[in-house]
Design a protein around this motif. Sequence first.
Motif, short mmCIF file in Angstrom:
data_model
loop_
_atom_site.label_atom_id
_atom_site.label_comp_id
_atom_site.label_asym_id
_atom_site.label_seq_id
_atom_site.Cartn_x
_atom_site.Cartn_y
_atom_site.Cartn_z
N GLU A 151 0.83 -1.21 0.00
CA GLU A 151 0.00 0.00 0.00
C GLU A 151 0.86 1.25 0.00
N THR A 152 1.99 1.22 0.67
CA THR A 152 2.90 2.37 0.66
C THR A 152 3.38 2.68 -0.74
N VAL A 153 3.77 1.65 -1.48
CA VAL A 153 4.25 1.85 -2.86
C VAL A 153 3.13 2.41 -3.73
N ILE A 154 1.94 1.85 -3.61
CA ILE A 154 0.81 2.32 -4.41
C ILE A 154 0.50 3.78 -4.10
N GLU A 155 0.54 4.13 -2.82
CA GLU A 155 0.27 5.51 -2.42
C GLU A 155 1.34 6.46 -2.97
N LEU A 156 2.59 6.06 -2.86
CA LEU A 156 3.69 6.89 -3.36
C LEU A 156 3.60 7.10 -4.86
N GLU A 157 3.41 6.02 -5.59
CA GLU A 157 3.40 6.12 -7.05
C GLU A 157 2.17 6.86 -7.57
N SER A 158 1.03 6.62 -6.97
CA SER A 158 -0.18 7.29 -7.44
C SER A 158 -0.13 8.79 -7.15
#
Length: 471
Positions: A151-158
């Motif tokens: 979820e951290t990666v998805i939040e960062l990239e989005s």
Amino acid sequence: MSTVCAHLGHIYKKWVFILTEVLLFGCSERELFSFRKVFCMVSARFSSALKKLSKRVVERTLPNGLKVRFYPDATIPVFSYQTFFNVGSRNERPGITGISHLFEHMMFNGSKKFGPGQFDKKLESQGGHSNAYTSFDMTVYYDNAASEALETVIELESDRMHSLQITSKTLETERQVVLEERRMRVDNDIMGMMDEELSSLVWKAHPYRWPIIGYAGDIAAISKEDCLEFFRTYYAPNNATLFVVGDIDVEVTFRLLKKYYGKIPSGPPIPPVVDAEPPQKGERRAEIHFPAQTPYVMVAWRGPQASHEDSLVLDVLQFILGMGHSSRLVRSLVFEKEAAVSVSVNWAWRIHSGSFVIAMELRPGISPKEAEHMLYEEVDLVLKNGIEKKELEKAVNNLSMQILESFSTYQGCAQLLGCYEMFWGTWREGMGLLSRYAKIDEAAVQACAQRYLKAELRNVVSLLPTEQGKI
């Protein structure tokens, strides 16, 4: 029961061992027959594993046009998350060359939620790491992390896709970084400057003629407004494809993607890249004078687009001519005739026409003219007499090894699937590569060489050494 990636990794290790034995110690005709038999068995197992992999890939698309490709594999609790933007230096124009690569740098300089330097800091705090690269055809951002960081990666990239902060200060900082990179990799690097000159010969009308890093004058002139327009056009969800490979749950991951990416609006239609390159009507040449220890020569022929069947045949020819100590050009020009210190052959896929490049660093006392003559003699032997079966088998074996090695890791798997999608429109096209390589015969390689490696279609750049400070 082992998963597909684990199975591929097992096959890869076994194949490396077998191939290393043959390369180090050689083999008799009888042993070679056994080697081919084992290779066929390994190839069959690899093909079977790829079919299983294909069945497990899940495709989804968000309403805003963002395409997502999932490959769940729980062998180890990590994943690779790669965003492929369909934009590279081919999408640029005179005046803003290099903006794709500049933007790669800009994407790490803060967004609405995460300020400058926070992207890597937050990801690394959870044991992950990220990087990116720009090519002629695409820009790719990848993150590798433990499953708990999904979820951290998805939040960062989005967040950076939605609200990248583009300021005059960050633009100027990254501009200076890229200008210094250009000075190091092109202006003061022999192969870099020769490659730039060669591209301007191979292509006269297509955007491939300028370097990925761009021209210094254009980099210096790119404005904040240019960056904002570029971001709105090319970094929209409808111009991106996500590949998420590893220890993930597809449904949970897709819900997170909808949560974080769902509100990002689609961008405008992507301007088409016009391939207006005219036919080449004769050999083209250029000469560079630069302080160097020895002369250099680079020769290129324009080839087909990645989706053309001949592209795979040129993959094979690349190995036969210049990959490894036993390849034709290395054996002849480096070891037997001692005309060159090194010889390399490069054929890289591109969405439009590619280039088949041979580069030589010459030994002192050997002139570019002499080296070219020796090179063309070797090329002509392929055109006139073709290749041997054992050369073909070696090339196909090595190409198979490359694919196998990539698919044995999550990062490599996501990378290959993404490239297949970019070059061919669907990752599925790449799943049959092994069998397509196996169908190539000696006649096909000779015919392909005759089509593309013609004397009148050569593009040649020679570097002649000057005394230090005298150019």
